[in-house]
Structures are given as C-alpha cells and as structure tokens.
Design an enzyme around this catalytic site. Structure first.
Site, short mmCIF file in Angstrom:
data_model
loop_
_atom_site.label_atom_id
_atom_site.label_comp_id
_atom_site.label_asym_id
_atom_site.label_seq_id
_atom_site.Cartn_x
_atom_site.Cartn_y
_atom_site.Cartn_z
N ASP A 46 -1.47 6.81 6.38
CA ASP A 46 -1.64 5.51 7.01
C ASP A 46 -0.33 5.01 7.62
O ASP A 46 0.72 5.05 6.99
CB ASP A 46 -2.14 4.51 5.96
CG ASP A 46 -2.76 3.27 6.56
OD1 ASP A 46 -2.37 2.90 7.68
OD2 ASP A 46 -3.62 2.68 5.90
N PHE B 227 0.87 -1.18 0.00
CA PHE B 227 0.00 0.00 0.00
C PHE B 227 0.90 1.23 0.00
O PHE B 227 1.46 1.61 1.03
CB PHE B 227 -0.91 -0.01 1.24
CG PHE B 227 -2.10 0.89 1.13
CD1 PHE B 227 -3.34 0.38 0.77
CD2 PHE B 227 -2.01 2.25 1.40
CE1 PHE B 227 -4.46 1.20 0.67
CE2 PHE B 227 -3.12 3.08 1.31
CZ PHE B 227 -4.35 2.56 0.95
N ASN C 218 -3.37 12.78 -3.55
CA ASN C 218 -2.54 11.65 -3.15
C ASN C 218 -2.54 10.62 -4.26
O ASN C 218 -3.59 10.32 -4.84
CB ASN C 218 -3.07 11.01 -1.86
CG ASN C 218 -2.94 11.91 -0.66
OD1 ASN C 218 -1.85 12.34 -0.31
ND2 ASN C 218 -4.06 12.22 -0.02
#
EC number: 5.4.99.27
Length: 364
Positions: free
Chosen positions: A78, A25, A131
C-alpha cells in the site's frame, strides 16, 4: 457491477477512522527465508511511506544503473501506509550505493534502506510467506463490548477471504475497464500488457467474491461438503474431501482447515465438489456471458481459500475520556490476503487516506 458483499458476522455498528496518519497502517513483508549472503542478486529491505511499490522499483533501477526489468519484488504494498518489503536487483560484481536514495523523493514521501544482502536466487512474484500488520484505528465510537466480542470471534473463526477493494481500482475502474476488455475478447496472441493483466485479474477476483458472498449467506464458506477441495489454513497443501468425519469437522471449527473455491478458468468445475459447483454456477448465472469470455483467455488453474483466519492476532483497546477510543490490532496474513477483509468485519471504518488517492497520480 456489485461490490457490496455479505458480512459473515453482520455489518459492524461501531465506527472508526483508518489511516488518519500514514504510520497508522504498518505492513512488514515476511519472506519465510533468509538471503544466503552470496550470489548475483542484491536483496534490499526497504521501509517506505507514501510511495508506490512499482515507482520505487524504477527509482532503485535508476540509482543502480540497471534496466527496470532487472528489479523485482514479491508483492505490491500500500502506498498510503508505512511498509517494509524486499526488492531484488540483478547486479553483478558490485554493490549499489543507496545511501542517498531519499534524495530521489520529496516530502512527505520517505524511503529508508533497512538491510542489503546478496542471494543466489531471484525474488519472484508471490515468493514471500506472509505479511505482518500493525494497525491503529482512531475515533472509535459505539458499543466497545460489541467490538471486543467481534475481535474474539474473528480471531477464532476468521472472515470471508474476499479480495479487497484495492484489487478493483480507484472507484472500481479496473472492474469497468476489465469488463469491456474481457467481453471484447482477446484480439491477438500477443502478451497482455500490465494494465490488461490488472483488468483480467479484477474480473476474475470479482467472480470469486460474488460466489463467496452467496456462500457466506448459506453458511458454506466455512463448511466442508463431500467432494470439496480443502486446504490447511496456513499452508499451501490441499486435498480432496472424500467424507467429512468428526475429526475433520473439529479441524474446521478450530479454523485449521477450510474449503477452497476455484478461480474461473477452463475446467474450473474440477476444482470443487458437485454441491459447491452448482452453488457457484447459480451465483454467476447472471454473468454467464462475462464468465464464458473470461474462460476464453486460457487462464491457469488456481483456487483460493474461502475463509481467512488471522495468525498471531492480538489487540489493545484504548478507552479515552472524551468518549471515543482507539484500537491497535496486530495480525499476520498469508500472501495474497487483504487486511481490509479482516477490518470490514471488525468495524465500520472510514479510510482517511481516500482523498489522497489522486495525488501525484501521474507518478504511478
């Protein structure tokens, strides 16, 4: 409180694993401008893995010898991912040395400085433009032709612009605490703490998702009505829809324009048309006490697109001999949007990092 919101394109039947490895990710913050190379602010572009954004900001302050309030960032990224983002340090007449920054962390945490530049303006929350995501999903099983069809559909038509589960906290804690906090009412005029602001934001976001979920069911989430407020998909420009003509219908179908839903605040009704206002009131009628209590916090007027259309979306489906497959998907989203809102319409995924959420929680 309900957190099971409706799917636009039905719940996916294909399954797969998300975040098997941190590198699966990847998120890169796109400022939308280049630091100008001068001024009293030091901009630092950092790649991190396994590190909380706020925790990293405090470590940067410590290394630079400044107070934590002198370090800012545009958005939270994150922890269980490989992310690149900008931090801003207010330091005068010197360049902090971050060459040993990794020593402030322990494996498997990783922090690396990519660039360090001066800039004349402070980096504030929400400053960045977008993003960029590169995501690998593993152990994919099911009808891969169905998955391919969903990918094409999402690229063209988008998905409901739900707030992601990150907004609501681990096991929905921000919702539970937020509901108690909001219903109790504001006890003083003091500035809200960071935690209280998180709770307030979670409740406001929940109201948005509840209203949007009903509009997904009736099709209004991607349809304009007379009197609506509409917004260009990849711009902040909004306008009031006086009449929905053929060209506007075409722009909606192409994903260029979408309706917005007002966030709950005093006078939120003025932020939409009469038809959508009535639908929203019906959606939130069972939570009228919570909505009224939320309005009493004197929140600023705001709105959010009902539909999220990913930018520059591309993918590669890797079919493996054993029967399962892998998917690598890339797209960009404007600030404030959640990749999980894209992924949930694409695949029924299992977040493999979920069991790690409680690790080192005291450090967050």
């Amino acid at each position: 409180m309900n957190t099971e919101w409706r799917y636009a394109w039905s719940k996916p039947t294909v399954t797969g694993d998300l975040k098997t490895h941190v590198q699966d990710f990847y998120v890169e913050e796109q400022l939308g401008f280049e630091p100008d190379g001068r001024g009293e602010f030091c901009f630092v572009f950092i790649e991190k893995e396994g590190v909380n954004t706020d925790f990293l900001a405090k470590r940067l302050a410590q290394i630079a010898g400044i107070g934590p309030d002198k370090v800012t960032y545009s958005g939270v990224k994150d922890r269980h991912a490989c992310t690149r983002q900008w931090f801003c340090l207010h330091v005068l007449n010197r360049e902090p040395d971050f060459s040993t920054i990794q020593e402030a962390f322990r494996e498997p945490e990783s922090v690396r400085v990519i660039a360090q530049l001066r800039h004349s303006k402070k980096l504030r929350t929400g400053t960045h433009l977008a993003n960029r995501f590169v995501i690998r999903l593993r152990e994919i099983n099911g009808d891969l032709d169905e998955l391919e069809g969903r990918l094409h559909l999402i690229k063209q038509a988008g998905v409901p612009n739900y707030y992601g589960p990150q907004r609501f906290g681990i096991n929905g804690n921000n919702l539970h605490n937020g509901k108690d906090f909001v219903l109790k009412g504001r006890q003083s005029r003091r500035k809200l703490s960071k935690t209280e602001s998180f709770w307030l934001s979670a409740i406001r976001s929940w109201c948005f998702n509840e209203a949007l979920s009903d509009q997904v069911e009736n099709g209004m989430w991607m349809r304009l009505c007379d009197g609506d407020i509409a917004q260009f998909q990849h711009k902040d420009e909004q306008f009031r829809v006086k009449e929905v003509g053929a060209l506007m219908h075409l722009s909606v179908m192409r994903g260029h324009i979408s309706p917005v839903l007002p966030m709950i605040s005093e006078g939120w009704e003025a932020g939409t048309g009469a038809q959508r206002e009535q639908v929203m009131k019906h959606s939130l009628s069972d939570s009228a006490e919570l909505v009224d209590a939320l309005i009493a916090f004197d929140l600023s007027r705001d709105s959010r697109l009902a539909r999220l259309v990913p930018m520059n979306m591309a993918w590669e489906l890797l079919r493996e001999r054993e029967g399962s497959a892998q998917l690598i998907v890339e797209f960009s989203l404007t600030k404030g949007c959640f990749a999980t809102s894209i992924l949930r319409e694409m695949i029924d995924f299992t977040d493999k990092s979920a069991e790690k959420y409680h690790e080192n929680f005291d450090r967050q």
